[in-house]
Design a protein around this motif. Structure first.
Motif, PDB file in Angstrom:
ATOM      1  N   LEU A  25       0.822  -1.210   0.000  1.00 13.85           N
ATOM      2  CA  LEU A  25       0.000   0.000   0.000  1.00 13.85           C
ATOM      3  C   LEU A  25       0.855   1.259   0.000  1.00 13.85           C
ATOM      4  N   PHE A  26       1.991   1.191   0.686  1.00 12.39           N
ATOM      5  CA  PHE A  26       2.887   2.347   0.677  1.00 12.39           C
ATOM      6  C   PHE A  26       3.459   2.568  -0.728  1.00 12.39           C
ATOM      7  N   GLU A  27       3.659   1.490  -1.469  1.00 10.71           N
ATOM      8  CA  GLU A  27       4.083   1.626  -2.867  1.00 10.71           C
ATOM      9  C   GLU A  27       3.045   2.409  -3.663  1.00 10.71           C
ATOM     10  N   VAL A  28       1.781   2.104  -3.421  1.00 11.26           N
ATOM     11  CA  VAL A  28       0.708   2.767  -4.156  1.00 11.26           C
ATOM     12  C   VAL A  28       0.675   4.250  -3.839  1.00 11.26           C
ATOM     13  N   GLU A  29       0.709   4.600  -2.559  1.00 11.12           N
ATOM     14  CA  GLU A  29       0.542   6.006  -2.204  1.00 11.12           C
ATOM     15  C   GLU A  29       1.806   6.829  -2.387  1.00 11.12           C
ATOM     16  N   LYS A  30       2.971   6.212  -2.298  1.00  8.24           N
ATOM     17  CA  LYS A  30       4.210   6.985  -2.365  1.00  8.24           C
ATOM     18  C   LYS A  30       4.868   6.914  -3.743  1.00  8.24           C
ATOM     19  N   LYS A  31       4.781   5.762  -4.389  1.00  4.42           N
ATOM     20  CA  LYS A  31       5.478   5.582  -5.668  1.00  4.42           C
ATOM     21  C   LYS A  31       4.549   5.581  -6.874  1.00  4.42           C
ATOM     22  N   GLY A  32       3.238   5.547  -6.625  1.00  2.00           N
ATOM     23  CA  GLY A  32       2.300   5.529  -7.737  1.00  2.00           C
ATOM     24  C   GLY A  32       2.138   4.167  -8.390  1.00  2.00           C
ATOM     25  N   THR A  33       2.586   3.115  -7.712  1.00  2.00           N
ATOM     26  CA  THR A  33       2.419   1.753  -8.222  1.00  2.00           C
ATOM     27  C   THR A  33       0.935   1.432  -8.349  1.00  2.00           C
ATOM     28  N   SER A  34       0.551   0.752  -9.417  1.00  2.00           N
ATOM     29  CA  SER A  34      -0.857   0.398  -9.575  1.00  2.00           C
ATOM     30  C   SER A  34      -1.261  -0.587  -8.489  1.00  2.00           C
ATOM     31  N   PRO A  35      -2.520  -0.548  -8.045  1.00  2.00           N
ATOM     32  CA  PRO A  35      -2.973  -1.480  -7.008  1.00  2.00           C
ATOM     33  C   PRO A  35      -2.772  -2.951  -7.387  1.00  2.00           C
ATOM     34  N   ASP A  36      -3.023  -3.297  -8.645  1.00  2.00           N
ATOM     35  CA  ASP A  36      -2.863  -4.690  -9.058  1.00  2.00           C
ATOM     36  C   ASP A  36      -1.402  -5.134  -8.952  1.00  2.00           C
ATOM     37  N   THR A  37      -0.490  -4.261  -9.397  1.00  2.00           N
ATOM     38  CA  THR A  37       0.933  -4.597  -9.318  1.00  2.00           C
ATOM     39  C   THR A  37       1.387  -4.679  -7.867  1.00  2.00           C
ATOM     40  N   ALA A  38       0.898  -3.749  -7.039  1.00  2.00           N
ATOM     41  CA  ALA A  38       1.261  -3.749  -5.621  1.00  2.00           C
ATOM     42  C   ALA A  38       0.769  -5.027  -4.945  1.00  2.00           C
ATOM     43  N   TRP A  39      -0.425  -5.471  -5.301  1.00  2.00           N
ATOM     44  CA  TRP A  39      -0.947  -6.722  -4.738  1.00  2.00           C
ATOM     45  C   TRP A  39      -0.058  -7.897  -5.130  1.00  2.00           C
ATOM     46  N   GLU A  40       0.376  -7.924  -6.382  1.00  2.00           N
ATOM     47  CA  GLU A  40       1.280  -8.988  -6.825  1.00  2.00           C
ATOM     48  C   GLU A  40       2.584  -8.961  -6.040  1.00  2.00           C
ATOM     49  N   HIS A  41       3.082  -7.752  -5.772  1.00  2.00           N
ATOM     50  CA  HIS A  41       4.300  -7.631  -4.976  1.00  2.00           C
ATOM     51  C   HIS A  41       4.084  -8.175  -3.571  1.00  2.00           C
TER      52      HIS A  41
END
Length: 432
Positions: free
Chosen positions: A406-422
């Motif tokens: 989730l921090f990837e999403v809010e700080k780096k702009g990672t897509s939610p789907d990609t962040a979930w995979e991570h």
């Protein structure tokens, strides 16, 4: 700690400045003799975050009652670093303290996989204390064969801590009862956050990080990452789905200050007014006081959390097999976790008791720092309604992976789907 975390606590249980230098030298009681010629004993206690014993004067009180005992505490701010270092020491058998803390999210690992590395406290008389603790707290640290792997410290019933001055500047109500009604649901909490952001003071957000939402929403479910049979269910868990979706909604609405918890910028933000609200387990009260300082007194208040119930954090005190002074360590643990001391800790620090008599004793406690909020009732009611959570051996590992995603999403702009995979890859690596 019951901060967290983060981890008392950490919650993760969390809060104090990390000891300078390598974590591997945080405690050396396993390799040095700490008993003097006159029967004097130095007990070593290794913790993470702020358990409050030193701050509340309990060590000094115990040393006065036991003149032959000296207590030396070491602590690490971030629970994950503490746990990794503890695992290294357990594997090597050296460098272990007489007393080691275990976060509630790790206690299943100790009870189910590492019982051979910790003392069974029932051999020192712990069984007689069962009635002092809530069933959930006692049961989580007990093996199937009845071994007691630790005595419970605090628990983490949740509420919302908020800055009355910031809400007032944004034109929102500040009364704790009115706010609790407006954010009785998490959707209501996000709606109020959007109202806040339309008139927010400069450089101020509604919440510190969407991680706060995720952790507290997931903590309102009985089953999160494992089901009652011990099977992993995180990929289909309603708790994870709701927590994840609400966190993403908060990020999309721009409600977050995007602060990584337990970092220097996050600590500074408490005094700077960088966020107006914070879902806070009871142990977070002491952390806020420490970071906001005297200038924050009267600016903070506490209201019921959306959904009222929930739990984040809490811990246990355990004795490694390699401890030097096991008998003395047990006597200290029994005293620190007794109802009288748990009540003192809540009244002085904010760590909510896991002791049944102590919970009753603090029912009327109010906190002048938090605008005289009735914290005994608010957190007591939350504790009564909190679910008895199913804990698995990798609870903390899984939670940390979702928080990082989730921090990837809010700080780096990672897509939610990609962040979930991570997150899924991280979980696979963590659990092996």
């Amino acid at each position: 700690m019951s901060i967290a975390k983060t981890t008392r606590r950490t919650l993760i249980r969390l809060g104090t400045v990390a000891v300078a230098g390598s974590l591997l030298v945080a405690c050396g009681s396993g390799s040095t003799d700490s008993q003097g010629a006159n029967g004097e004993v130095t007990l070593t206690v290794d913790l993470f975050g702020t358990f409050g014993y030193k701050e509340a004067g309990l060590y000094k009180e115990y040393e006065k009652l036991h003149p032959n005992i000296t207590i030396k505490q070491t602590d690490t701010q971030e629970e994950g670093s503490y746990w990794n270092a503890l695992q290294t020491r357990l594997a090597g058998g050296g460098g272990l303290a007489d007393v080691q803390a275990v976060e509630v999210g790790r206690i299943a690992s100790v009870a189910q996989q590492q019982s051979d590395k910790f003392e069974d406290l029932s051999q020192y008389g712990a069984a007689k204390l069962k009635g002092n603790f809530t069933d959930a707290k006692w049961g989580a640290a007990t093996t199937r064969s009845g071994q007691v792997m630790g005595l419970g410290t605090d628990t983490g019933p949740g509420a919302i801590c908020y800055r009355t001055d910031l809400l007032k500047k944004a034109g929102l109500p500040t009364d704790r009862v009115e706010l609790a009604e407006k954010w009785s649901t998490w959707d209501g909490y996000l709606d109020l956050g959007e109202q806040y952001m339309r008139n927010a003071p400069a450089k101020s957000a509604w919440i510190d990080s969407v991680r706060s939402i995720y952790t507290n929403v997931a903590g309102q479910y009985e089953e999160r990452y494992y089901d009652a049979s011990g099977e992993l269910i995180y990929d289909s868990s309603p708790a994870v789905k709701e927590a994840w979706d609400l966190s993403l909604a908060a990020e999309k609405a721009g409600l977050s200050a995007e602060l990584a918890q337990w970092t220097a910028p996050w600590n500074q933000a408490f005094a700077q007014g960088s966020f107006a609200t914070l879902p806070c387990p009871a142990w977070m009260l002491g952390y806020i006081k420490g970071q906001a300082g005297d200038a924050g007194k009267g600016k903070w208040d506490v209201a019921e959390m959306p959904g009222r119930a929930g739990n984040w954090g809490g811990a246990y005190l355990s004795i490694p097999k390699a401890a030097q002074h096991k008998k003395e360590a047990y006597e200290l643990i029994e005293w620190l976790t007794a109802p009288e001391q748990q009540a003192k800790l809540f009244n002085k620090i904010g760590n909510f008791p896991s002791s049944v008599p102590a919970i009753a004793a603090v029912a009327d406690t109010k906190d002048p720092y938090f605008s005289n909020a009735p914290i005994g009732k608010i957190f007591g009611d939350a504790a009564k309604e909190a679910p008895v959570q199913v804990l698995g051996v990798h609870d903390m590992d899984i939670q940390e992976q979702f928080a990082a995603a989730l921090f990837e999403v809010e700080k780096k702009g990672t897509s939610p789907d990609t962040a979930w995979e991570h997150a899924e890859k991280g979980i696979d690596n963590a659990i092996g």
